[in-house]
Write an enzyme that holds these catalytic residues in place. Structure first.
Site, mmCIF file in Angstrom:
data_model
loop_
_atom_site.group_PDB
_atom_site.id
_atom_site.type_symbol
_atom_site.label_atom_id
_atom_site.label_comp_id
_atom_site.label_asym_id
_atom_site.label_seq_id
_atom_site.Cartn_x
_atom_site.Cartn_y
_atom_site.Cartn_z
ATOM 1 C CB ALA A 1 47.055 -32.954 -5.757
ATOM 2 C CE LYS A 2 50.360 -27.951 -7.282
ATOM 3 N NZ LYS A 2 50.547 -26.879 -6.265
ATOM 4 C CB VAL B 1 52.007 -27.997 4.041
ATOM 5 C CG1 VAL B 1 52.874 -26.755 3.938
ATOM 6 C CG2 VAL B 1 52.371 -29.011 2.959
ATOM 7 C CB SER C 1 49.736 -27.051 -11.586
ATOM 8 O OG SER C 1 50.468 -27.577 -12.684
ATOM 9 N NE ARG D 1 65.586 -26.269 -2.529
ATOM 10 C CZ ARG D 1 65.408 -26.741 -1.289
ATOM 11 N NH1 ARG D 1 64.219 -27.197 -0.920
ATOM 12 N NH2 ARG D 1 66.398 -26.780 -0.438
ATOM 13 C CE1 TYR E 1 52.630 -30.553 -8.477
ATOM 14 C CE2 TYR E 1 51.854 -30.347 -10.750
ATOM 15 C CZ TYR E 1 52.434 -29.786 -9.617
ATOM 16 O OH TYR E 1 52.796 -28.451 -9.621
ATOM 17 C CB ALA E 2 47.250 -33.921 -13.031
ATOM 18 N N GLY F 1 56.704 -23.656 1.233
ATOM 19 C CA GLY F 1 57.595 -24.144 0.185
ATOM 20 C C GLY F 1 58.475 -23.043 -0.361
ATOM 21 C CB ALA F 2 59.218 -19.807 1.000
#
Length: 259
Positions: A168-169, A73, A151, A25, A165-166, A22-23
């Site tokens: 997964a993180k 990924v 995160s 940006r 998202y929460a 994810g590089a």
């Protein structure tokens, strides 16, 4: 005769090689730049291959010390292809930064199964596959560093970026500990950084100024985080001498979550 130190052998062989997902940006791009500034050869990978190639060219137009590669990924085999490409080109990979992420702002009760799976697949499955494939590569060689990007959302149950998202993180933080226990005896450290709200262009462009002001007012230090600082944390955890820290999750949230 004293035992050989794999880290010493690597130092003698030339610059260390870092793979950042994810590089193209955002935080991944900032991290790749910081690693490059510290003398690493850097592979900037991203689902958007053209953007990854452009970001790498901005670091080194010759391609000698920075290259851009496409990487989904969610595909475990794709990590193996990138690993082999870098090994053929630069001899080995020494550092993996699992940064690739994906979020959708959706109300908790409105998240559909496909949406949940999509977000978890990128953030959690992608981290798992990276740790598996590169972790095995590092363990075989007796030395390596993995830094996962977790995160604040995965720590405090915040759903501003989506419950999927929460979740997964939160899983990323746990996977970090699992892989740290598994790979530690084989010379590989696995750590995580856990950023809070960051002052990134995409944030400034997508969030109205008044809403940003309200967010900043909730942060004890009263300002968004600097991605350069998070990248510096990653560089430190990736260092050859950083062998006393593994299974850790370093916070950078301005005091929003304290423990």
């Amino acid at each position: 005769m004293s035992p050989r130190d794999p880290a010493t052998d690597e130092a003698a062989a030339g610059p260390r090689v870092a793979l950042v997902t994810g590089a193209a940006r955002g935080l991944g791009g900032v991290t790749a730049r910081r690693l490059h500034e510290h003398g690493y050869r850097v592979a900037l990978t991203d689902l958007d291959e053209d953007a990854a190639v452009a970001a790498a060219a901005a670091l080194d137009p010759t391609g000698d010390s920075a290259i851009g590669l496409g990487l989904d990924v969610r595909d475990k085999a794709a990590f193996g292809v990138v690993r082999d490409t870098l090994t053929d080109r630069w001899g080995a990979v020494h550092v993996l930064v699992n940064n690739a992420g994906h979020s959708k702002v959706e109300a908790l009760m409105d998240i559909e199964p496909d949406s949940f799976s999509s977000v978890v697949s990128t953030n959690l499955n992608g981290t798992f596959f990276g740790c598996q494939v590169l972790g095995a590569h590092f363990a075989e060689r007796g030395h390596g560093r993995i830094v996962n990007v977790a995160s604040l959302a995965g720590q405090n149950g915040g759903t501003a970026t989506g419950a999927h998202y929460a979740a997964a993180k939160g899983g990323v933080a746990t996977l970090t500990k699992v892989f740290a226990r598994e790979l530690g005896p084989r010379g590989v450290t696995v750590n995580a950084v856990s950023p809070g709200p960051q002052d990134l262009p995409v944030v400034r462009e997508s969030v109205p100024a008044d809403q940003l002001a309200r967010i900043e007012a909730t942060i004890p230090v009263r300002k968004l985080g600097r991605p350069e600082f998070v990248a510096d944390m990653i560089v430190l955890l990736a260092a050859e001498h950083a062998d006393a820290v593994t299974g850790a999750c370093w916070d950078a949230n301005g005091g929003l979550f304290m423990r």
